[in-house]
Design an enzyme around this catalytic site. Sequence first.
Site: not given
Ligand code: MG
Length: 367
Positions: A165, A193, A218, A241, A265
């Site tokens: 992250k 990401d 990402e 994403d 997702k």
């Molecule tokens: Mg992501």
Amino acid sequence: MSIRAIRAYQVDLPLHEGSYKWSGGKSVSVFDSTIIEVETTDGISGWGEVCPLGPFYLPAYAAGVRAGLLELGPHLIGYDPCELGILNDRMDAALQGHPYVKSGIDMACWDILGKTAGLPVCTLLGGRSGEDVTLYRAISQESPEEMAGKVAGYRAEGYRRFQLKVGGDPDVDIARIKAVAKELQPGDRLVADANTGWTQHEAMRVVLAVKDVDVYIEQPCRSYEECLSVRRHTNHPFILDENIHSLEMLLQAQRDLAMDVVNIKISKLGGITKARQVRDLCVTLGIALTIEDSWGGDIVTAAIAHLAHSCPEASRFTSTDFNSYVTVSFADGAPQRDNGKMRASFGPGLGIKPKMDVLGDPVLEIK
Ligand code: MG
């Protein structure tokens, strides 16, 4: 068979690690998950789950799931839950947008279809591809040293895919990526990401500074156009994403060759039915997939496992076992991580049985 009632239950999901932190100082310590029961006139109940990543990640929030169900639910009573195309059209006609509200109902209806057919959902979605599904471990945003220090422990749990992250201060993020990369072993894969957290110039600095590191980038920036510009200035493999929230966006991004991997997702797209549509198109177009959800517990993890396990193995990048991040289990039969992998259950439907003592009384009921 038709839908007789829709109920929702609310479950708090604390985290084994206390909190989960990502770009821009965003953090969650207890996830608010909504469990959806769709009951049929045949006495079969199907189960779904929706759990936003807090109210500040996607345009979704936990209480909004329940408010949306009160709006949408009455339009679905009397409809056949096994006719998933018709049901999704009905949901879209009754409520514009709000894909996350629809996701739990769609998931529950896939569970009903599987129970009615006597088949696992993954069979209905195309068949079980390969032995198991490879999982990634998200590494919550901390100092570079703390993040690097977590890799060995996660690897001991079997994970070989690590998603950092980042999306914070670009200089610290460069240090985070380099520190974690030093911990990698052959066969490991690293994803940075940023969860939309960098401006375009910050993202350009980061990709230049880590140009010799084997790392996927990402969703560096908020807008699609910013991400596309960064993509065109780096040789790193690239994942989108947050921007891929619809089939239309996938088609635009594919035309622009904007990514190598797409993160699907389930609730972002509005349920298994629509996630499958995006998944299958990605497979045809040669785009690899991370298949997951925004967050969740046992039921979301079961749904992810069925959607991922029925995706051709060669097109899979990673998946997530959210139920191993949280301390509360509310259903038996959900997939359990085994050496960094999971598999869809062999039972009919999603293969889960809710623990009614954990769910408690419904917080809403539509009849
Ligand atoms: Mg992501």
